[in-house]
Write a protein that holds these residues in place. Structure first.
Motif, PDB file in Angstrom:
ATOM      1  N   PRO A   1       6.803 -20.021   4.463  1.00 46.76           N
ATOM      2  CA  PRO A   1       6.043 -18.775   4.326  1.00 46.76           C
ATOM      3  C   PRO A   1       5.683 -18.157   5.669  1.00 46.76           C
ATOM      4  N   GLU A   2       5.277 -18.989   6.609  1.00 45.41           N
ATOM      5  CA  GLU A   2       4.922 -18.484   7.934  1.00 45.41           C
ATOM      6  C   GLU A   2       6.164 -17.926   8.655  1.00 45.41           C
ATOM      7  N   ALA A   3       7.292 -18.626   8.517  1.00 46.39           N
ATOM      8  CA  ALA A   3       8.533 -18.160   9.162  1.00 46.39           C
ATOM      9  C   ALA A   3       8.974 -16.821   8.573  1.00 46.39           C
ATOM     10  N   ILE A   4       8.811 -16.675   7.268  1.00 43.72           N
ATOM     11  CA  ILE A   4       9.207 -15.421   6.600  1.00 43.72           C
ATOM     12  C   ILE A   4       8.314 -14.277   7.068  1.00 43.72           C
ATOM     13  N   ARG A   5       7.021 -14.550   7.144  1.00 41.19           N
ATOM     14  CA  ARG A   5       6.089 -13.510   7.602  1.00 41.19           C
ATOM     15  C   ARG A   5       6.467 -13.066   9.021  1.00 41.19           C
ATOM     16  N   ARG A   6       6.730 -14.027   9.883  1.00 39.37           N
ATOM     17  CA  ARG A   6       7.048 -13.672  11.273  1.00 39.37           C
ATOM     18  C   ARG A   6       8.384 -12.921  11.355  1.00 39.37           C
ATOM     19  N   ALA A   7       9.345 -13.368  10.547  1.00 40.61           N
ATOM     20  CA  ALA A   7      10.655 -12.692  10.561  1.00 40.61           C
ATOM     21  C   ALA A   7      10.506 -11.241  10.105  1.00 40.61           C
TER      22      ALA A   7
ATOM     23  N   GLY B   1      -4.913   4.906   8.730  1.00 37.54           N
ATOM     24  CA  GLY B   1      -5.232   3.761   9.578  1.00 37.54           C
ATOM     25  C   GLY B   1      -4.026   3.322  10.379  1.00 37.54           C
ATOM     26  N   THR B   2      -4.192   2.162  11.005  1.00 38.18           N
ATOM     27  CA  THR B   2      -3.149   1.619  11.874  1.00 38.18           C
ATOM     28  C   THR B   2      -2.783   0.226  11.380  1.00 38.18           C
ATOM     29  N   THR B   3      -1.482  -0.055  11.310  1.00 34.60           N
ATOM     30  CA  THR B   3      -1.046  -1.352  10.778  1.00 34.60           C
ATOM     31  C   THR B   3      -1.320  -2.465  11.790  1.00 34.60           C
ATOM     32  N   ARG B   4      -1.719  -3.635  11.277  1.00 39.73           N
ATOM     33  CA  ARG B   4      -2.080  -4.777  12.133  1.00 39.73           C
ATOM     34  C   ARG B   4      -1.388  -6.061  11.682  1.00 39.73           C
ATOM     35  N   GLY B   5      -0.130  -5.939  11.256  1.00 40.57           N
ATOM     36  CA  GLY B   5       0.618  -7.139  10.874  1.00 40.57           C
ATOM     37  C   GLY B   5       0.360  -7.537   9.423  1.00 40.57           C
ATOM     38  N   LEU B   6       0.937  -8.691   9.054  1.00 37.19           N
ATOM     39  CA  LEU B   6       0.845  -9.165   7.673  1.00 37.19           C
ATOM     40  C   LEU B   6      -0.119 -10.338   7.558  1.00 37.19           C
ATOM     41  N   GLU B   7      -0.775 -10.417   6.421  1.00 42.77           N
ATOM     42  CA  GLU B   7      -1.512 -11.623   6.032  1.00 42.77           C
ATOM     43  C   GLU B   7      -0.484 -12.720   5.724  1.00 42.77           C
ATOM     44  N   PRO B   8      -0.874 -13.995   5.749  1.00 48.01           N
ATOM     45  CA  PRO B   8       0.093 -15.062   5.431  1.00 48.01           C
ATOM     46  C   PRO B   8       0.800 -14.855   4.094  1.00 48.01           C
ATOM     47  N   THR B   9       0.136 -14.231   3.134  1.00 47.04           N
ATOM     48  CA  THR B   9       0.739 -14.039   1.811  1.00 47.04           C
ATOM     49  C   THR B   9       1.527 -12.737   1.712  1.00 47.04           C
ATOM     50  N   GLY B  10       1.665 -12.016   2.803  1.00 46.70           N
ATOM     51  CA  GLY B  10       2.511 -10.820   2.794  1.00 46.70           C
ATOM     52  C   GLY B  10       1.770  -9.505   2.672  1.00 46.70           C
TER      53      GLY B  10
END
Ligand code: BTN
Length: 274
Positions: free
Chosen positions: A196-202, A226-235
């Motif tokens: 899950p973490e690898a998918i989020r980072r990819a 607003g401004t995007t700040r990345g994904l939560e671990p669950t996407g």
């Protein structure tokens, strides 16, 4: 540098069974029906045309004959349900891989799972859960625009196709096989401890929307910027609003503010091309 493809031979999870139709209402609807009746993971429905192709947010997906790859697969994930939202991100990652490998086309990912080239949509993903015999299943549908033919005219400005981008009609069969291989690998990765973490980072790495993008979005009846700040671990997408609130978006339509300033209107897109 190693990549997800180095692991393909080790990370296989399902033997695909491909069921083909010349014309069908919707490959997702058919896959859901088969899942309800107990069809196993890996059953793929592919059609040359769809008469009632479905998109996200209740939109239609125009699916003229031989203009697109219309594909759905039945998945029966055994990961905790909190990771299931990552499946729709996997759909986008896999379609992006397939387009790059087979068509030499590099797509951006717009959250959650639209593939864009120069801001125009070339692929959409529709992930749906199904209460099925044998437990809850997931149907993952992917529509890739192969040729810009037979589309509703109003979509020409917002959509593109492999043919329009490369000047060549792609080999749909090779693209299908590459899509299935990539899906299988990403899906197997999801079932590993660090997956899950690898998918989020990819996903974050491949999307210009992941960080620092100014967007507008409709959430629970209100429109926020607003401004995007990345994904939560669950996407979920983290969106920092102009008032400093941090929202976690699971399902919404985001619109880049620059596009809005140049005349785009998210509400005007009644249907998406297929
Ligand atoms: C979207 O971007 O709105 C998602 C579009 C998904 C379209 C595909 S085409 C194959 C599968 N069958 C459907 O009815 N929809 C998906």
């Amino acid at each position: 540098m190693s990549s997800i493809f180095d692991s393909y031979s080790r990370l296989m999870r399902f033997p695909p069974v491909i069921i083909r139709y010349d014309r069908i209402a919707s490959t997702n609807t058919e896959a859901a029906e088969q899942a309800r009746r107990g069809a196993p993971e890996g059953v793929c429905i592919v059609a040359r045309a769809q008469t009632s192709g479905r998109g996200r947010q209740g939109r239609t997906w125009a699916s003229p004959p031989d203009a697109g790859l219309y594909f759905s697969i039945i998945l029966r994930p055994t990961v905790e349900e909190r990771w299931w939202p990552l499946i729709s991100l996997i759909g986008a990652l896999a379609a992006r891989d397939a387009l790059r490998i087979v068509c030499s086309v590099e797509a951006d990912i717009k959250w959650p799972n639209d593939l864009l080239i120069n801001g125009k949509k070339i692929c959409g993903v529709l992930a749906e859960t199904v209460e099925a015999e044998g437990g809850r299943a997931c149907v993952l549908g992917v529509g890739i625009n192969l040729r810009s033919i037979g589309w509703p005219t109003e979509l020409a400005a917002s959509a593109t196709s492999v043919e329009a981008e490369t000047g060549a009609v792609p080999d749909g069969e090779r693209l299908l096989q590459a899509l299935i291989n990539a899906l299988d690998a990403w899906y197997a990765l999801l079932h590993t401890e660090t997956g899950p973490e690898a998918i989020r980072r990819a996903w974050e790495h491949r999307s210009s929307y992941a960080f620092g993008k100014r967007v507008r979005v409709a959430v629970e009846g209100r429109t926020v910027q607003g401004t995007t700040r990345g994904l939560e671990p669950t996407g979920a997408l983290r969106l920092e609003t102009e008032s400093g609130e941090m929202l976690h978006l699971y399902s919404a339509e985001i619109m880049e503010l620059r596009e809005l300033e140049t005349g785009g209107d998210p509400d005007s897109r009644r249907s998406d091309p297929g």
